[in-house]
Scaffold this active site. Sequence first.
Site, PDB file in Angstrom:
ATOM      1  N   ASP A   1     -15.335   8.790  -2.126  1.00 38.56           N
ATOM      2  CA  ASP A   1     -15.823   7.717  -1.263  1.00 38.56           C
ATOM      3  C   ASP A   1     -16.170   8.202   0.141  1.00 38.56           C
ATOM      4  O   ASP A   1     -16.335   7.400   1.057  1.00 38.56           O
ATOM      5  CB  ASP A   1     -14.793   6.588  -1.173  1.00 38.56           C
ATOM      6  CG  ASP A   1     -13.427   7.075  -0.718  1.00 38.56           C
ATOM      7  OD1 ASP A   1     -13.264   8.279  -0.464  1.00 38.56           O
ATOM      8  OD2 ASP A   1     -12.500   6.240  -0.627  1.00 38.56           O
TER       9      ASP A   1
ATOM     10  N   CYS B   1     -21.051  11.402   1.545  1.00 39.45           N
ATOM     11  CA  CYS B   1     -21.827  12.514   2.095  1.00 39.45           C
ATOM     12  C   CYS B   1     -23.307  12.360   1.722  1.00 39.45           C
ATOM     13  O   CYS B   1     -23.656  12.188   0.547  1.00 39.45           O
ATOM     14  CB  CYS B   1     -21.297  13.840   1.572  1.00 39.45           C
ATOM     15  SG  CYS B   1     -19.628  14.220   2.147  1.00 39.45           S
TER      16      CYS B   1
ATOM     17  N   ARG C   1       4.572  13.533   8.128  1.00 34.17           N
ATOM     18  CA  ARG C   1       4.329  14.856   7.565  1.00 34.17           C
ATOM     19  C   ARG C   1       3.521  15.705   8.542  1.00 34.17           C
ATOM     20  O   ARG C   1       2.581  15.217   9.169  1.00 34.17           O
ATOM     21  CB  ARG C   1       3.554  14.749   6.248  1.00 34.17           C
ATOM     22  CG  ARG C   1       4.361  14.158   5.109  1.00 34.17           C
ATOM     23  CD  ARG C   1       3.481  13.953   3.880  1.00 34.17           C
ATOM     24  NE  ARG C   1       2.691  15.134   3.567  1.00 34.17           N
ATOM     25  CZ  ARG C   1       3.141  16.202   2.923  1.00 34.17           C
ATOM     26  NH1 ARG C   1       4.396  16.227   2.498  1.00 34.17           N
ATOM     27  NH2 ARG C   1       2.362  17.226   2.677  1.00 34.17           N
TER      28      ARG C   1
ATOM     29  N   THR D   1       6.521   1.556   8.827  1.00 34.19           N
ATOM     30  CA  THR D   1       6.844   0.850  10.077  1.00 34.19           C
ATOM     31  C   THR D   1       5.695   0.888  11.080  1.00 34.19           C
ATOM     32  O   THR D   1       5.879   0.614  12.263  1.00 34.19           O
ATOM     33  CB  THR D   1       8.105   1.444  10.726  1.00 34.19           C
ATOM     34  OG1 THR D   1       7.862   2.824  11.080  1.00 34.19           O
ATOM     35  CG2 THR D   1       9.295   1.377   9.778  1.00 34.19           C
ATOM     36  N   ASP D   2       4.488   1.191  10.618  1.00 31.01           N
ATOM     37  CA  ASP D   2       3.338   1.363  11.506  1.00 31.01           C
ATOM     38  C   ASP D   2       3.049   0.112  12.335  1.00 31.01           C
ATOM     39  O   ASP D   2       2.626   0.211  13.494  1.00 31.01           O
ATOM     40  CB  ASP D   2       2.101   1.722  10.690  1.00 31.01           C
ATOM     41  CG  ASP D   2       2.321   2.933   9.802  1.00 31.01           C
ATOM     42  OD1 ASP D   2       1.726   3.981  10.071  1.00 31.01           O
ATOM     43  OD2 ASP D   2       3.102   2.823   8.834  1.00 31.01           O
TER      44      ASP D   2
ATOM     45  N   ALA E   1     -17.155   0.010 -13.891  1.00 31.56           N
ATOM     46  CA  ALA E   1     -17.183   1.247 -13.103  1.00 31.56           C
ATOM     47  C   ALA E   1     -15.925   1.429 -12.273  1.00 31.56           C
ATOM     48  O   ALA E   1     -15.978   1.892 -11.141  1.00 31.56           O
ATOM     49  CB  ALA E   1     -18.427   1.281 -12.212  1.00 31.56           C
TER      50      ALA E   1
ATOM     51  N   TYR F   1      -4.110  -0.606  -9.470  1.00 29.15           N
ATOM     52  CA  TYR F   1      -3.305  -1.595  -8.753  1.00 29.15           C
ATOM     53  C   TYR F   1      -1.823  -1.346  -9.048  1.00 29.15           C
ATOM     54  O   TYR F   1      -1.470  -0.553  -9.914  1.00 29.15           O
ATOM     55  CB  TYR F   1      -3.690  -3.017  -9.184  1.00 29.15           C
ATOM     56  CG  TYR F   1      -5.140  -3.361  -8.966  1.00 29.15           C
ATOM     57  CD1 TYR F   1      -5.551  -4.039  -7.819  1.00 29.15           C
ATOM     58  CD2 TYR F   1      -6.108  -3.022  -9.904  1.00 29.15           C
ATOM     59  CE1 TYR F   1      -6.885  -4.367  -7.618  1.00 29.15           C
ATOM     60  CE2 TYR F   1      -7.441  -3.340  -9.717  1.00 29.15           C
ATOM     61  CZ  TYR F   1      -7.824  -4.013  -8.567  1.00 29.15           C
ATOM     62  OH  TYR F   1      -9.149  -4.332  -8.369  1.00 29.15           O
TER      63      TYR F   1
ATOM     64  N   ALA G   1       3.408   6.204  -2.010  1.00 25.08           N
ATOM     65  CA  ALA G   1       2.402   6.472  -3.043  1.00 25.08           C
ATOM     66  C   ALA G   1       1.095   6.902  -2.404  1.00 25.08           C
ATOM     67  O   ALA G   1       0.661   6.356  -1.396  1.00 25.08           O
ATOM     68  CB  ALA G   1       2.173   5.233  -3.896  1.00 25.08           C
TER      69      ALA G   1
ATOM     70  N   GLU H   1      -5.869  14.165  -3.278  1.00 21.97           N
ATOM     71  CA  GLU H   1      -5.969  15.531  -3.771  1.00 21.97           C
ATOM     72  C   GLU H   1      -7.406  16.032  -3.637  1.00 21.97           C
ATOM     73  O   GLU H   1      -8.362  15.263  -3.762  1.00 21.97           O
ATOM     74  CB  GLU H   1      -5.477  15.589  -5.212  1.00 21.97           C
ATOM     75  CG  GLU H   1      -3.976  15.291  -5.304  1.00 21.97           C
ATOM     76  CD  GLU H   1      -3.465  15.250  -6.721  1.00 21.97           C
ATOM     77  OE1 GLU H   1      -2.778  16.197  -7.118  1.00 21.97           O
ATOM     78  OE2 GLU H   1      -3.749  14.275  -7.413  1.00 21.97           O
TER      79      GLU H   1
END
Length: 715
Positions: free
Chosen positions: A12, A15, A193, A211-212, A407, A414, A588, A592
């Site tokens: 997504d 480019c 991280r 906690t953002d 698609a 979900y 979650a 990658e």
Amino acid sequence: METKYSTCVFCDGGCQVKGEIDGDRLRVLPADPDFPAICPKANMVDAYRLHPDRVTVPLKNVGERGEPQWQEVSWDQALDEIAARLQAVVGEYGPEAVAFAEMPLNTGFGGITRRFMNCLGTPNYTAPVALCMGNTAQVHRAVYGWFAGADWERADCIVYFGQDRDEERWPGEYLALNAALERGAVLIEVDPRETATAKRAHYQLRIRYGTDAALALGWINVVIAEGLYDRAFAEGSCIGFDELAARAAEYPPERVAAICGIEADLIRETARVYARAQAAIIPWGVVGDMQRNSTSLLQAQCILRALCGFVNKSEMVCGPSLGGVTNSQLAAFDLLPPEKRVLQLGAEAHPLLTFRASELYRQANERVGITYEPDLMAEACSCDPSALFAAMRGEGPYPVKAVFSVANNTVMSYAGQQGIVEGFMNQDLVVAFEHWLTPTAQLADYVLPGDMWAERDVLSPQFEVAPAFVCEQAFCEPAGSCKSWYYVVKGLADRLGFADQFPWEDEHELYDWRLAPLGLTWDELAVRQAVETEVPAAGRFVTPSGKVELASSVLAELGFDPLPFYEEPSDPGCEAAPEGAYPYVAFAGFRERKSYNTNLHQMPALRAQEPEPRFFINPADAAAEGIGEGVWCSVETAYGQVELLSHLDEAQPAGTLRVPHGWWKPETAPGVAAGLSGACLHNDGMLFPDADWNLDPAQGVPNLRGGIHACVRAR
């Protein structure tokens, strides 16, 4: 040699690419050599489209649902039978018993599915963007009236909430980030991280997962308390400042520090850096879309942009457009009878992405000359996914008995995957428009072979955000008997009696009709590549008040707190278990490099580099569990379990686990009994429930990123 231009959608990242076509040879390059946003996946077009496992003819399941036996059929037979079975469902249960789950980016079409649904009479549509940018757009709309996009070329301060960009993960934004940092921009990274991007940051806030929203409220507290806000903009262009100030006073840096695990002085310092910038941006990032406090976090981000004077300076809000026929105008929501709109699933419990919320902008739209219903990011008029899946299981106000998975690999996209599979098993008709026999397709009655991005001409964008039309050209012909989604929609419309609403013989006739108000045809646009459209609301805010709403009247009208807040997520399954049964906080999602969500696991060259699904665990935690590197483990929550390989990672905060999204193994046995080719063994959707207590109240998005606890056991 022929050169054509398109957008790569192997992910997504969007480019822009050009294809150099010399006979049977295709070379894919960046569209702009001065902005080389491209990754190696762009040049695997032929490996993908000609893959031996690709579905290239219509398939009919002549076995049992969930244990398919596939028979090749003609397109006419498939569409005839689907239309007949669809009519049977509508006749017995009503049109609202038909639902669509679609990813427009993967079809190349926006609006056309909703037009078909509106003719049929069903309001029940969902898309994976419900928890990935589409929901963000609706929160932005509640504050500004439209989506805010970052102006990277001006940015002198960037605030990232968990983004980690590189050459293979959003290459275009990676190049923009590089350019901004070279100009001297300040990067603030909110991420526990220490990623490659975090290492480049001037400030890293190692926040506690989930906690953002509290952090953003703490920043607002500092901005207001220290007078760092743009007083003229706050007083002249906003409403709700006094109420906001009172709410922000509840979140002083010391309280936020205790919630987030960040030093109070660092909260103050980064708030000042952001507020004192000349052109700060908070680019969209998916971390904020999948939390229990998602609405509050996204709303607080919007408020920060406005308070500090960055709206329409470095954060651009355009509004709905006029000119050519937009996706929303094509959808023609006026075709859906009012008595069917009110049947939309989940609109009472979680209304922000539904028709209930969309209706609240009607007068604001008319005020700026917009007489159609804008479907911002294809998620302004959608049903609630958890309510849809419940209705598919027979647990809703009425049953859903026919589902089109268009698609997208719906089963894996979900939370609460077990219940989604149960819902699909309970259907009278399932149709998948696909490239592969995905776990979702394995539950279908018919699998219709769809074209892929390099095989189709597209009038972009598929999502209603930017005021423009862009020509994207096919590099090659569709493989086998693969067809466009418009071919399917028109074929069904012709058979179901509303051919008059689909008079265009093919997509090129449709594109000509959409471009006609601009005095253009598809062929003419192909020469120009792009054309801008009119933005009647430029410089204005299409909210009910006509101003930036720091306290949202839309949220208030829907029965929610009009201001952002922080509430600690709950985990009743963990709370009911013996103490210490689930000692880790689960997070979650990990983008990658060699796959995209549930796709590309079929590609040998990519799979060789990332052959197995891995979870991240801190080495000290792994040692306490007696787990080494590369060990198959069971990761369990109170709601489900998955099997993953361990990866010991110093960057992973102690007491937490990070699990990947979208893993299945196409090479393994299909069918429910075998775990749907590994989807029920490896995908994160098995771990996180879509129960109401785990959903953001206004949006209905699940909490996947902090709050659900897990344990890990070596197999």
